[in-house]
Design a protein around this motif. Structure first.
Motif, short mmCIF file in Angstrom:
data_model
loop_
_atom_site.label_atom_id
_atom_site.label_comp_id
_atom_site.label_asym_id
_atom_site.label_seq_id
_atom_site.Cartn_x
_atom_site.Cartn_y
_atom_site.Cartn_z
N TYR A 89 20.25 8.63 1.79
CA TYR A 89 19.10 8.33 0.94
C TYR A 89 19.18 9.06 -0.39
CZ TYR A 89 16.81 6.49 5.09
OH TYR A 89 16.49 5.76 6.21
N MET A 90 18.59 8.47 -1.41
CA MET A 90 18.32 9.16 -2.66
C MET A 90 16.87 9.64 -2.55
SD MET A 90 18.04 7.62 -6.47
CE MET A 90 19.07 8.48 -7.60
N VAL A 91 16.60 10.85 -2.98
CA VAL A 91 15.25 11.41 -2.87
C VAL A 91 14.66 11.60 -4.25
CG1 VAL A 91 13.86 13.34 -2.01
CG2 VAL A 91 15.87 12.58 -0.72
N LEU A 92 13.50 10.98 -4.48
CA LEU A 92 12.73 11.18 -5.71
C LEU A 92 11.53 12.04 -5.37
CD1 LEU A 92 12.39 7.67 -7.43
CD2 LEU A 92 13.75 9.60 -8.18
N ARG A 93 11.24 13.01 -6.20
CA ARG A 93 10.07 13.87 -5.99
C ARG A 93 9.12 13.75 -7.17
NH1 ARG A 93 9.90 17.34 -2.19
NH2 ARG A 93 11.71 17.62 -0.86
N PHE A 94 7.84 13.64 -6.85
CA PHE A 94 6.80 13.59 -7.87
C PHE A 94 5.70 14.56 -7.50
CE2 PHE A 94 8.58 9.28 -7.88
CZ PHE A 94 8.87 9.11 -9.22
N PRO A 95 5.18 15.30 -8.47
CA PRO A 95 4.01 16.13 -8.18
C PRO A 95 2.78 15.25 -7.96
CG PRO A 95 4.75 16.46 -10.46
CD PRO A 95 5.66 15.47 -9.83
N ASN A 96 1.91 15.66 -7.06
CA ASN A 96 0.68 14.91 -6.80
C ASN A 96 -0.08 14.62 -8.08
OD1 ASN A 96 1.17 14.92 -4.07
ND2 ASN A 96 -0.40 16.43 -3.58
N GLU A 97 -0.14 15.60 -8.98
CA GLU A 97 -0.89 15.44 -10.22
C GLU A 97 -0.40 14.26 -11.04
OE1 GLU A 97 0.66 18.39 -9.36
OE2 GLU A 97 -1.14 19.32 -8.51
N ARG A 98 0.92 14.07 -11.07
CA ARG A 98 1.46 12.95 -11.85
C ARG A 98 1.09 11.62 -11.20
NH1 ARG A 98 7.17 10.62 -13.17
NH2 ARG A 98 6.44 9.01 -14.58
N VAL A 99 1.15 11.54 -9.89
CA VAL A 99 0.80 10.30 -9.19
C VAL A 99 -0.65 9.93 -9.48
CG1 VAL A 99 0.52 9.21 -6.93
CG2 VAL A 99 2.49 10.68 -7.37
N LEU A 100 -1.53 10.93 -9.49
CA LEU A 100 -2.95 10.67 -9.73
C LEU A 100 -3.23 10.36 -11.19
CD1 LEU A 100 -4.42 13.45 -7.42
CD2 LEU A 100 -4.40 10.97 -7.00
N ALA A 101 -2.52 11.02 -12.12
CA ALA A 101 -2.77 10.82 -13.54
C ALA A 101 -2.05 9.61 -14.12
CB ALA A 101 -2.35 12.08 -14.32
N ASP A 102 -0.87 9.28 -13.57
CA ASP A 102 -0.05 8.20 -14.14
C ASP A 102 0.61 7.38 -13.03
OD1 ASP A 102 1.41 6.60 -15.89
OD2 ASP A 102 2.98 8.12 -16.19
N PRO A 103 -0.19 6.72 -12.20
CA PRO A 103 0.41 5.97 -11.09
C PRO A 103 1.34 4.85 -11.57
CG PRO A 103 -1.94 5.50 -11.26
CD PRO A 103 -1.65 6.62 -12.21
N GLY A 104 1.00 4.22 -12.67
CA GLY A 104 1.86 3.15 -13.20
C GLY A 104 3.21 3.68 -13.64
N GLY A 105 3.23 4.85 -14.25
CA GLY A 105 4.49 5.47 -14.66
C GLY A 105 5.35 5.85 -13.48
N VAL A 106 4.72 6.36 -12.43
CA VAL A 106 5.45 6.70 -11.20
C VAL A 106 6.03 5.43 -10.59
CG1 VAL A 106 5.19 7.55 -8.83
CG2 VAL A 106 4.15 8.81 -10.74
N ALA A 107 5.22 4.37 -10.53
CA ALA A 107 5.70 3.09 -9.99
C ALA A 107 6.87 2.57 -10.81
CB ALA A 107 4.56 2.07 -9.96
N LYS A 155 -1.23 2.53 -2.15
CA LYS A 155 -1.85 1.32 -2.70
C LYS A 155 -0.88 0.57 -3.60
CE LYS A 155 -6.67 2.77 -2.72
NZ LYS A 155 -7.83 3.12 -3.55
N LEU A 156 0.02 1.29 -4.25
CA LEU A 156 0.97 0.66 -5.17
C LEU A 156 2.17 0.04 -4.46
CD1 LEU A 156 1.08 3.37 -7.96
CD2 LEU A 156 -0.07 1.16 -8.06
N VAL A 157 2.58 0.61 -3.33
CA VAL A 157 3.84 0.17 -2.71
C VAL A 157 3.65 -0.63 -1.42
CG1 VAL A 157 5.10 2.11 -3.71
CG2 VAL A 157 4.24 2.30 -1.37
N ARG A 158 2.46 -0.61 -0.83
CA ARG A 158 2.28 -1.28 0.46
C ARG A 158 2.36 -2.79 0.31
NH1 ARG A 158 -3.96 -1.73 1.97
NH2 ARG A 158 -2.96 -2.67 3.76
N ASN A 159 2.69 -3.45 1.40
CA ASN A 159 2.77 -4.92 1.44
C ASN A 159 3.71 -5.50 0.38
OD1 ASN A 159 0.95 -5.02 3.58
ND2 ASN A 159 -0.80 -5.06 2.19
#
Length: 113
Positions: free
Chosen positions: A83-101, A23-27
């Motif tokens: 490529y550069m690879v970034l990894r995020f735990p699912n919990e962080r994406v759900l708790a802080d989507p703006g920070g991940v973005a 939802k954050l990165v599409r389009n």
């Protein structure tokens, strides 16, 4: 099963964290960068790929617990493709989507230099 069918299945059966990040990165919503989901690269399917920034974003859920070695090997192989690879735990994406973005955008902004 062929790669296109498998990629389609992975996109259809995405996790809650994958849905949230999509939802954050599409389009081109994130800094006007285009992202693709479940892109086949070598023998892997990268969760989210920004070709322009040569960035792969991988989300790690419970299935990745205790899998540091296979994940590190996967990252090494994906990096061989430039490529550069970034990894995020699912919990962080759900708790802080703006920070991940923000973290993703910071990396992508540095690739424009």
């Amino acid at each position: 099963m062929n790669r296109a069918v498998n990629a389609r299945r992975l996109r259809r059966d995405q996790t809650l964290a994958e849905k949230a990040l999509w939802k954050l990165v599409r389009n081109r919503r994130l800094g006007d960068f285009k992202f693709l989901r479940q892109l086949p690269i070598d023998r892997y399917f990268a969760d989210f790929v920004c070709e322009a920034g040569k960035l792969i974003v991988e989300l790690d859920g419970a299935a990745h617990d205790g899998r540091e070695d296979p994940d590190a090997r996967r990252t090494q192989i994906l990096e061989l493709f430039g490529y550069m690879v970034l990894r995020f735990p699912n919990e962080r994406v759900l708790a802080d989507p703006g920070g991940v973005a923000d973290d993703i955008l910071a990396v992508l902004g540095s690739t424009r230099l």
